[in-house]
Design a protein around this motif. Structure first.
Motif, PDB file in Angstrom:
ATOM      1  N   PRO A  84       0.532  -0.728  -0.233  1.00  0.00           N
ATOM      2  CA  PRO A  84       0.081  -0.066   0.064  1.00  0.00           C
ATOM      3  C   PRO A  84       0.677   1.230  -0.545  1.00  0.00           C
ATOM      4  N   ALA A  85       1.856   1.001  -1.131  1.00  0.00           N
ATOM      5  CA  ALA A  85       2.426   2.779  -1.039  1.00  0.00           C
ATOM      6  C   ALA A  85       1.625   3.859  -1.914  1.00  0.00           C
ATOM      7  N   LYS A  86       1.852   5.259  -1.144  1.00  0.00           N
ATOM      8  CA  LYS A  86       1.055   5.995  -1.330  1.00  0.00           C
ATOM      9  C   LYS A  86       2.238   6.378  -2.628  1.00  0.00           C
ATOM     10  N   ALA A 120       6.683  -6.755  -6.135  1.00  0.00           N
ATOM     11  CA  ALA A 120       7.840  -7.751  -5.373  1.00  0.00           C
ATOM     12  C   ALA A 120       8.620  -7.503  -4.990  1.00  0.00           C
ATOM     13  N   VAL A 121       9.453  -6.033  -6.175  1.00  0.00           N
ATOM     14  CA  VAL A 121      10.733  -5.791  -5.629  1.00  0.00           C
ATOM     15  C   VAL A 121      11.113  -5.155  -4.594  1.00  0.00           C
ATOM     16  N   LEU A 122      10.308  -3.966  -4.642  1.00  0.00           N
ATOM     17  CA  LEU A 122       9.986  -3.037  -3.368  1.00  0.00           C
ATOM     18  C   LEU A 122       9.201  -3.722  -1.697  1.00  0.00           C
ATOM     19  N   LYS A 123       8.181  -4.997  -1.572  1.00  0.00           N
ATOM     20  CA  LYS A 123       8.134  -5.254  -0.660  1.00  0.00           C
ATOM     21  C   LYS A 123       9.574  -5.929  -0.003  1.00  0.00           C
ATOM     22  N   PRO A 164      10.136  -2.707   3.042  1.00  0.00           N
ATOM     23  CA  PRO A 164       9.027  -3.771   3.305  1.00  0.00           C
ATOM     24  C   PRO A 164       7.829  -3.154   4.329  1.00  0.00           C
ATOM     25  N   ASP A 165       8.031  -1.997   4.366  1.00  0.00           N
ATOM     26  CA  ASP A 165       7.085  -1.080   5.458  1.00  0.00           C
ATOM     27  C   ASP A 165       6.259  -0.314   4.707  1.00  0.00           C
ATOM     28  N   ALA A 166       6.343   0.190   2.920  1.00  0.00           N
ATOM     29  CA  ALA A 166       5.031   0.700   2.237  1.00  0.00           C
ATOM     30  C   ALA A 166       5.418   2.788   2.902  1.00  0.00           C
ATOM     31  N   ASP A 167       6.666   2.732   3.443  1.00  0.00           N
ATOM     32  CA  ASP A 167       6.534   4.050   3.504  1.00  0.00           C
ATOM     33  C   ASP A 167       7.339   4.659   2.602  1.00  0.00           C
TER      34      ASP A 167
END
Length: 257
Positions: A78-80, A114-117, A121-124
């Protein structure tokens, strides 16, 4: 100045795999400064006009694959977005005469999440998803990346997500070692990246050994040229990681300063 990076994303299952490359991705953030935002070109976001992610709030997660473990379809990232940055990117493209459009709807495909996670992993960290266009010349791809070079001075990380050797038709499911031709192509590529030999790189399909075997379709290779283009000012390329899976998928990371 924030470096740019190219990351191979292998199969969609990368995010749940456990091997040297996933360990590298999970540890990556510990050795690098945290970016203010991430601008990411994914091989799986194709458009004939350069598209710029401009979601109003949070990206949806796209499951653009089938036949994988149920665990993958439960994952989200859930990235912004960042509306101001999306518009800045559009302005940078405009200055260079590169047509573009803002995309207010599309979520993040597996080439992105898949890469960003694994990396963050915090999607911040705000994310701007950018498309690729395989109908352009390799020089045009490079110039698109070059147009974004100024973002690096703002501590914004530019990422290309794809694969240097990415031949799904010749996968060897139980292979413990890469195919010789795959290694040969990546060795050639390393020499041309480290010497910033643009003429050779722009003609890699004709000049590189096993160019069409390694790159049967170009969308996974294009993000490398995009990330490289953003490093045009310093022209320093460093191979940070290299390995393989299933014989014909290269799992590697390149840094461009």
């Amino acid at each position: 100045m924030m470096p740019s990076y190219f990351f191979a994303h292998g199969a969609p299952s990368l995010v749940i795999e456990e091997h040297g490359y996933t360990d590298f991705l999970k540890q990556f953030a510990k050795g690098t400064a945290k970016p203010k935002a991430i601008v990411l070109f994914s091989a799986h976001y194709e458009n004939q006009v350069q598209s710029i992610g401009a979601v109003a709030d949070t990206y949806s997660t796209i499951y653009d694959f089938s036949g994988f473990p149920d665990q993958l379809y439960q994952m989200t990232y859930p990235a912004k977005g960042d509306a101001a940055l999306s518009k800045q990117i559009q302005s940078l493209f405009e200055v260079q005469g590169i047509p573009s459009r803002l995309d207010h709807e599309r979520g993040l495909d597996h080439g992105s999440w898949a890469v960003l996670k694994l990396l963050y992993p915090d999607a911040d960290i705000p994310v701007i998803a950018l498309s690729v266009n395989r109908s352009l010349t390799n020089e045009q791809q490079y110039q698109i990346g070059r147009a974004l070079a100024a973002l690096k001075e703002q501590d914004i990380m530019i990422i290309g997500s794809g694969g240097t050797v990415h031949n799904l038709r010749r996968i060897q499911w139980n292979a413990s070692n890469p195919e010789d031709w795959a290694v040969s192509f990546d060795h050639w590529l390393q020499s041309k990246l480290e010497t910033w030999d643009l003429e050779a790189l722009f003609n890699y399909r004709e000049e590189a050994p096993y160019g069409t075997d390694a790159v049967p379709t170009t969308e996974h290779f294009i993000p490398l040229l995009l990330a490289m283009g953003s490093g045009d000012r310093s022209r320093k390329a460093t191979r940070v990681y290299q390995n393989y899976q299933m014989g014909t998928l290269s799992l590697g990371c390149w840094q461009f300063e």
